[in-house]
Design a protein around this motif. Sequence first.
Motif, PDB file in Angstrom:
ATOM      1  N   LEU A  67      12.566  39.224 -39.330  1.00 38.26           N
ATOM      2  CA  LEU A  67      12.434  38.474 -40.472  1.00 38.26           C
ATOM      3  C   LEU A  67      13.721  38.104 -40.830  1.00 38.26           C
ATOM      4  O   LEU A  67      14.063  36.880 -41.459  1.00 38.26           O
ATOM      5  N   SER A  68      14.584  39.250 -40.981  1.00 35.09           N
ATOM      6  CA  SER A  68      15.885  38.933 -41.435  1.00 35.09           C
ATOM      7  C   SER A  68      16.921  37.894 -40.612  1.00 35.09           C
ATOM      8  O   SER A  68      17.762  37.385 -41.315  1.00 35.09           O
ATOM      9  N   LEU A  69      16.712  37.828 -39.594  1.00 32.96           N
ATOM     10  CA  LEU A  69      17.411  36.799 -38.523  1.00 32.96           C
ATOM     11  C   LEU A  69      16.818  35.262 -38.836  1.00 32.96           C
ATOM     12  O   LEU A  69      17.540  34.706 -38.072  1.00 32.96           O
ATOM     13  N   ILE A  70      15.912  35.332 -39.398  1.00 37.95           N
ATOM     14  CA  ILE A  70      15.409  33.810 -39.600  1.00 37.95           C
ATOM     15  C   ILE A  70      16.761  32.813 -40.067  1.00 37.95           C
ATOM     16  O   ILE A  70      16.737  31.646 -39.336  1.00 37.95           O
ATOM     17  N   ALA A 108      13.411  30.336 -32.873  1.00 41.64           N
ATOM     18  CA  ALA A 108      12.550  29.810 -34.039  1.00 41.64           C
ATOM     19  C   ALA A 108      12.535  28.532 -33.635  1.00 41.64           C
ATOM     20  O   ALA A 108      13.258  27.387 -33.427  1.00 41.64           O
ATOM     21  N   GLY A 109      11.254  28.083 -33.839  1.00 40.23           N
ATOM     22  CA  GLY A 109      10.528  26.861 -34.174  1.00 40.23           C
ATOM     23  C   GLY A 109      10.248  26.587 -35.636  1.00 40.23           C
ATOM     24  O   GLY A 109       9.806  27.411 -36.237  1.00 40.23           O
ATOM     25  N   THR A 126       8.589  25.601 -45.099  1.00 47.70           N
ATOM     26  CA  THR A 126       8.617  25.800 -43.653  1.00 47.70           C
ATOM     27  C   THR A 126       7.807  26.653 -43.049  1.00 47.70           C
ATOM     28  O   THR A 126       7.773  27.842 -43.451  1.00 47.70           O
ATOM     29  N   ARG A 127       7.260  26.470 -41.822  1.00 45.90           N
ATOM     30  CA  ARG A 127       6.461  27.584 -41.186  1.00 45.90           C
ATOM     31  C   ARG A 127       7.640  28.003 -39.866  1.00 45.90           C
ATOM     32  O   ARG A 127       7.528  26.860 -38.992  1.00 45.90           O
ATOM     33  N   VAL A 128       7.979  29.111 -40.014  1.00 46.32           N
ATOM     34  CA  VAL A 128       8.979  29.279 -38.943  1.00 46.32           C
ATOM     35  C   VAL A 128       8.393  30.324 -38.067  1.00 46.32           C
ATOM     36  O   VAL A 128       7.771  31.319 -38.244  1.00 46.32           O
ATOM     37  N   ASP A 143       6.232  31.810 -43.422  1.00 46.69           N
ATOM     38  CA  ASP A 143       6.317  30.678 -44.301  1.00 46.69           C
ATOM     39  C   ASP A 143       7.523  30.844 -45.304  1.00 46.69           C
ATOM     40  O   ASP A 143       7.388  31.878 -46.073  1.00 46.69           O
ATOM     41  N   THR A 144       8.376  30.168 -45.064  1.00 41.52           N
ATOM     42  CA  THR A 144       9.648  30.378 -46.077  1.00 41.52           C
ATOM     43  C   THR A 144       9.704  29.239 -46.983  1.00 41.52           C
ATOM     44  O   THR A 144       9.482  27.951 -46.660  1.00 41.52           O
ATOM     45  N   LEU A 145      10.241  29.685 -48.324  1.00 43.72           N
ATOM     46  CA  LEU A 145      10.261  28.768 -49.412  1.00 43.72           C
ATOM     47  C   LEU A 145      11.929  28.642 -49.680  1.00 43.72           C
ATOM     48  O   LEU A 145      12.624  29.499 -49.766  1.00 43.72           O
ATOM     49  N   THR A 146      12.387  27.180 -49.958  1.00 41.21           N
ATOM     50  CA  THR A 146      13.618  27.027 -49.981  1.00 41.21           C
ATOM     51  C   THR A 146      13.607  25.737 -51.195  1.00 41.21           C
ATOM     52  O   THR A 146      12.896  24.991 -51.198  1.00 41.21           O
ATOM     53  N   LEU A 147      14.358  26.293 -52.299  1.00 42.88           N
ATOM     54  CA  LEU A 147      14.606  25.412 -53.433  1.00 42.88           C
ATOM     55  C   LEU A 147      16.023  24.454 -53.154  1.00 42.88           C
ATOM     56  O   LEU A 147      17.145  24.786 -52.694  1.00 42.88           O
TER      57      LEU A 147
END
Length: 150
Positions: A67-70, A108-109, A126-128, A143-147
């Motif tokens: 997860l931390s490598l995303i 990662a896709g 985004t779904r990584v 599912d990552t969240l970015t502001l």
Amino acid sequence: MRVFQSLREFERAAGTRLGHGEWFEVAQDRIDRFADATGDRQWIHVDPRRAEAGPFGTTIAHGFLTLSLIPALTEGIVRVAGLAAAVNYGCGKVRFPAPLPVGSRIRAGVDLVSVDSTTAGALSTTRVTVEREGSGKPVCVADTLTLLVP
């Protein structure tokens, strides 16, 4: 790299695949350093001799290491021009469907799920999907969240 000229153009891409990152090898040294940093030194991660007789035949990476490598795995996939900042806002659902054996190559896709307006800008989801080379099952789906701040 997929480049969007504006936040509005990026919003219109919701529901599409943004791309794939480069392949990345997960070595034992990285697993050991993660174990040291987090205090999670379970044998399945850090003891190759014992892990050889374990359920996977080798050491495996921590799920949270994957997860931390995303951020590294998704670097260079997408850029939105004109932003003042893109701030990690957290994660929604995170799963580790398969183990990640040491020495594996992953990439990662990224799919853009949604972009929602906020008072500070826009919140993208985004779904990584982190895939392991040669395996049909992902090692992480998050599912990552970015502001996104204009």
